[in-house]
Write a protein that holds these residues in place. Structure first.
Motif, PDB file in Angstrom:
ATOM      1  N   SER A   1       0.916  -1.264  -0.124  1.00  0.00           N
ATOM      2  CA  SER A   1       0.164  -0.009  -0.032  1.00  0.00           C
ATOM      3  C   SER A   1       0.879   1.266   0.009  1.00  0.00           C
ATOM      4  O   SER A   1       1.804   1.213   0.718  1.00  0.00           O
ATOM      5  N   CYS A   2       0.560   2.047  -0.827  1.00  0.00           N
ATOM      6  CA  CYS A   2       1.503   3.295  -1.034  1.00  0.00           C
ATOM      7  C   CYS A   2       0.899   4.228  -1.768  1.00  0.00           C
ATOM      8  O   CYS A   2      -0.110   4.201  -2.644  1.00  0.00           O
ATOM      9  N   ASP A   3       1.038   5.643  -1.630  1.00  0.00           N
ATOM     10  CA  ASP A   3       0.503   6.768  -2.190  1.00  0.00           C
ATOM     11  C   ASP A   3       1.528   7.535  -3.184  1.00  0.00           C
ATOM     12  O   ASP A   3       2.632   6.747  -3.098  1.00  0.00           O
ATOM     13  N   GLU A   4       1.282   8.305  -3.841  1.00  0.00           N
ATOM     14  CA  GLU A   4       2.048   8.980  -4.715  1.00  0.00           C
ATOM     15  C   GLU A   4       3.282   9.392  -4.559  1.00  0.00           C
ATOM     16  O   GLU A   4       4.275   9.930  -5.141  1.00  0.00           O
ATOM     17  N   TYR A   5       3.404   9.775  -2.970  1.00  0.00           N
ATOM     18  CA  TYR A   5       4.695  10.479  -2.304  1.00  0.00           C
ATOM     19  C   TYR A   5       5.314   9.498  -1.671  1.00  0.00           C
ATOM     20  O   TYR A   5       6.350  10.109  -1.091  1.00  0.00           O
ATOM     21  N   GLY A   6       4.849   8.182  -1.599  1.00  0.00           N
ATOM     22  CA  GLY A   6       5.886   7.076  -1.097  1.00  0.00           C
ATOM     23  C   GLY A   6       5.348   6.941   0.080  1.00  0.00           C
ATOM     24  O   GLY A   6       6.043   5.773   0.934  1.00  0.00           O
ATOM     25  N   ASN A   7       4.421   7.308   0.835  1.00  0.00           N
ATOM     26  CA  ASN A   7       3.853   6.836   2.226  1.00  0.00           C
ATOM     27  C   ASN A   7       3.809   5.423   2.248  1.00  0.00           C
ATOM     28  O   ASN A   7       2.532   5.018   1.432  1.00  0.00           O
ATOM     29  N   ALA A   8       4.168   4.536   2.891  1.00  0.00           N
ATOM     30  CA  ALA A   8       4.162   3.114   2.491  1.00  0.00           C
ATOM     31  C   ALA A   8       3.776   2.166   3.744  1.00  0.00           C
ATOM     32  O   ALA A   8       4.325   2.565   4.685  1.00  0.00           O
ATOM     33  N   ASN A   9       2.936   1.323   3.432  1.00  0.00           N
ATOM     34  CA  ASN A   9       2.977   0.285   4.658  1.00  0.00           C
ATOM     35  C   ASN A   9       2.723  -1.272   3.877  1.00  0.00           C
ATOM     36  O   ASN A   9       2.477  -1.272   2.762  1.00  0.00           O
ATOM     37  N   GLY A  10       2.782  -2.067   4.883  1.00  0.00           N
ATOM     38  CA  GLY A  10       2.713  -3.614   4.348  1.00  0.00           C
ATOM     39  C   GLY A  10       1.441  -4.247   4.969  1.00  0.00           C
ATOM     40  O   GLY A  10       1.207  -5.464   4.563  1.00  0.00           O
ATOM     41  N   SER A  11       0.665  -3.665   5.812  1.00  0.00           N
ATOM     42  CA  SER A  11      -0.585  -4.005   6.287  1.00  0.00           C
ATOM     43  C   SER A  11      -1.757  -4.019   5.614  1.00  0.00           C
ATOM     44  O   SER A  11      -2.615  -4.710   5.985  1.00  0.00           O
TER      45      SER A  11
END
Lengths: 513, 513
Positions: free
Chosen positions: B171-181
């Motif tokens: 899961s990630c947005d256009e600016y790179g905030n990411a998680n694996g959950s």
């Protein structure tokens, strides 16, 4: 003496050191991020220390070093005064105070300045007596005013090197995992403090609420913390949660808010998923209230709100009108409760919020920001720092950060305040350059920045009264007369650093009656 | 050739470079934390790139650099192979591969080694064909094996300098905030990836699930991310969620688990608020099951579980038996669901988990850890890396980290496996030094490390059968005979770095039939 692109005079010594402001996006730095010194903590070692005095000694704090604090406790903060008193007692001198901001409650630092304990200051703002004291010239070195994003940039690029950070937290465990959302002294987001914790050589968490390990949620992680000190109270909950959700009833403010809300709704940015930031002033709150009505009416929901958060926006989030809130500072009790209870009211650091030197700040993705002003001039430059008497009493905050980065920046300002014009030929102090400001909203109508030909086109035929900024200024001067020029002294008491590290202005000493 | 304190031979060149292992807490480093290179991202700039090829080129990846990946997708990972294939096609050579670990699915790297694309590797482990290929001597330079905490230490102290990190995120947005959950390819915690994101010069998030800004929760924040690439799939959900919650029915494993559970309960550490970590093997799972029964019976609730988490422990959390879970790696579907849904199942970085060089890792506060072994020797040294044939097939993981730092480390091991003794005179490869191991539990009884005179005293009169470690070894040898010595070649194929950066062992080439 140098003169920057805005015509502001900067003493040569500082112009050479910082560089002169050129343009809001003149600098796109590449650099190696600064970093903290680390001493490993082994199993069996404790981070708990008995007293603030003990921890100051053990931290190795010495003459000439830099100490930092956060201002999330606002007017309820006990931490800065407690720590500085102990530092003074220990005879440590010549410190740089690098608080994220300084409040009225921090008046005791005037004595520390006079006694040579503090000889340099960098801060977002200076209020009341401290501001007045600085303006009167009690410091040899000028204070360096930085925006919230600019401070994060300065820390990450090494312009500010914090030796010891003393960070209050309302919830903390024995290993230093800390947050501000839980406990009797909750202040909400610890967005400013997170930057200090990551980059300071020694990090002390001061808490009045030691909880079992591991304390979650974790705003500041244990691997950024050297010491933990438990005290009776880190702040006054009433002062911390100051700023009630109070709507203005001033007809002038309501009119400004109504026009501003119309500007937003009639702009190209008001569409499903839009993002916005609105501050904590009475007018800004009223804008949000009007905006909410239209959002419901037109079924337009926001993607995110950024801030600086107030209870009103948190309610809109809870009502489903704003999908996510990302929060670097919680302004009132409602916001503090919201960040504790709502998963999608999410804490972010001041660097993520607004640092213009990092790999992309949240303000870069902001559609609309609503901001206040002490003065706006005919070049659209905004002053939120010095009063009409030239005395420092404001704060840079996120003003220049959001104005530069957002797609639509709106300034709320009456044309006069009492007998003083607010729209002027030249602001006393430039915090935000005119090129960052898109629309000025007053009680008689709006002025669109001529640079924004697209907006001028868009608002042709709008029912909102429109003026040039010169016309607004003429109106103001016609009501209260031309302002008297301020009699400044020679001495520079504050440097205004633009968010990119260049100097956008300098503030001179004012002799008060 | 040098010989370290455990009598392990280390080639002089590497002994000089890394230093020799002396003691589990010999090093207490003070240093400046390493840091990443940053290029500012301005408003209007996008981080989205069209393809992995494009982003490799734009990242500036060149011959001789270091690339990193995380292993949270386990046997379902597509990212490493996808990226390495593009790198190989671009003709880039002589890279160091610094994955957090390497799985069976990464077999294509054998070709990249043979073709000179990869000439150095550091990893927690090497499985099956890759391990066998390394053991057969296909690389000129030895692989450096590091524990999870040791890898974080090496990155933060600058021993590993990652030029480009390619990090899969579900899961990630256009600016790179990411998680694996969140997302179809959810893997749970991104604990290893967080370290790479913070310290790599260029960070690429590769996702198959681009969501609206801002993506929360944020495991990797946008200010650590340079580029985002969207691909069809980052992994096979079945391989990612591998490791079902399956209890062993092997009577030998159940007996070991029952004894281990008794050791925990009869130890001084079993009391309200205790903390523990248990791995994902069949025996470890059974220990947790027995322990749960006693916790309910005696009304003893745990303060926290640390890990490496399995569904079983997450259920215990949901049932109120474990207050908080702090998770650097989610082992199975149940754990992945739990970290998504439970606020107090909290993600932590691998540095916070186990880095011995930081300001205090979570393992330092761990009471009890239950670990497995391929071999244990009469000095209590443990091997989890090489098989009885001397071939690399295991992983260092958090074994030495948790064993050293916890108050009670328990090794679960049958005395023989098939025709091979497990308790031996000397392990083939030392991953964890004997001084870190407190109790070895087998199907016939336990051996307490003589260093732990307190535990020996505590277990006097216990109903658990007790032996010396020599007696256990004799039992093993009496059943299956003395093991044949392995015929190693001269060439060193792997260096075993202890968590503190010193060399605890070296693995030599094995000629296979």
């Amino acid at each position: 003496m140098s003169v920057n692109k805005l015509g502001r005079k900067i003493p040569q010594e500082y112009a050479d050191k910082y560089g002169l402001f050129v343009d809001q996006f003149d600098r796109k730095p590449t650099y190696r991020r600064n970093s903290a010194s680390v001493t490993a903590v082994l199993p069996g070692e404790t981070k708990l220390r008995d007293s603030i005095k003990d921890v100051i000694i053990e931290s190795g704090l010495k003459d000439g070093m830099t100490v930092s604090f956060h201002h999330h406790f606002r007017e309820g903060d006990y931490v800065l005064n407690m720590v500085m008193e102990e530092i003074a007692k220990l005879g440590i001198k010549n410190l740089t105070l690098a608080s994220s901001s300084i409040a009225n409650v921090h008046e005791p630092i005037i004595e520390h300045i006079k006694n040579g304990v503090i000889t340099n200051i960098t801060s977002s703002g200076l209020r009341d007596k401290v501001g007045a004291a600085i303006s009167s010239g009690i410091m040899e070195n000028p204070v360096v005013i930085r925006s919230h994003g600019g401070r994060a940039r300065a820390i990450e690029m090494g312009d500010i090197k914090i030796d010891v950070a003393f960070l209050g937290a309302s919830s903390c465990d024995e290993y230093g995992n800390a947050n501000g959302s839980h406990g009797k002294s909750a202040c909400g987001s610890l967005g400013y403090a997170r930057v200090d914790a990551e980059f300071a050589d020694k990090v002390v968490i001061i808490t009045d609420n030691l909880v079992a390990y591991p304390n979650t949620p974790i705003s500041i992680p244990q691997n950024h913390v050297d010491y933990v000190v438990v005290v009776d109270a880190i702040g006054d909950p009433n002062g911390i949660a100051k700023g009630a959700t109070r709507f203005t009833t001033d007809p002038k403010e309501l009119l400004i808010a109504e026009y501003a809300s119309k500007v937003i709704v009639q702009s190209p940015y008001f569409k499903p998923g839009f993002s916005f930031q609105a501050g904590s002033g009475g007018s800004a709150l009223a804008v949000a209230r009007y905006l909410k009505e239209t959002m419901i009416e037109k079924d337009v929901k926001a993607g995110f709100a950024l801030g600086g958060l107030t209870a009103h926006l948190c309610e809109m989030h809870e009502e489903g009108l704003i999908d996510t809130i990302i929060d670097t500072q919680s302004f009132d009790r409602g916001a503090i409760e919201s960040i504790k209870n709502n998963d999608k009211h999410y804490e972010i650091s001041a660097s993520m919020y607004a640092n213009p030197g990092n790999k992309g700040a949240s303000v870069n993705l902001l559609d609309i920001v609503v901001l206040s002003a002490l003065e706006v001039d005919t070049k659209f430059n905004v002053n939120v720092m010095t009063g009409s008497d030239g005395v420092i009493r404001g704060a840079s905050g996120g003003h220049s950060d959001t104005a530069a980065a957002s797609k639509l920046s709106i300034i709320l300002s009456p044309i006069v305040r009492g007998r003083i014009p607010t729209i002027v030929d030249d602001v006393n102090t430039v915090i935000t350059p005119g090129q960052s400001i898109d629309v000025v909203v007053t009680e008689i109508g709006i002025a669109i920045n001529p640079l924004r030909t697209d907006l001028i086109e868009c608002f042709k035929g709008s029912d909102i009264p429109q003026f040039t900024i010169e016309e607004l200024k003429e109106k103001a001067y016609s009501i209260v007369g031309n302002p008297e020029p301020i009699q400044y002294g020679e001495k520079v008491v504050a440097l205004i650093e633009y968010r990119d590290g260049s100097l956008i202005d300098a503030v001179c000493q004012v002799e008060r009656d």
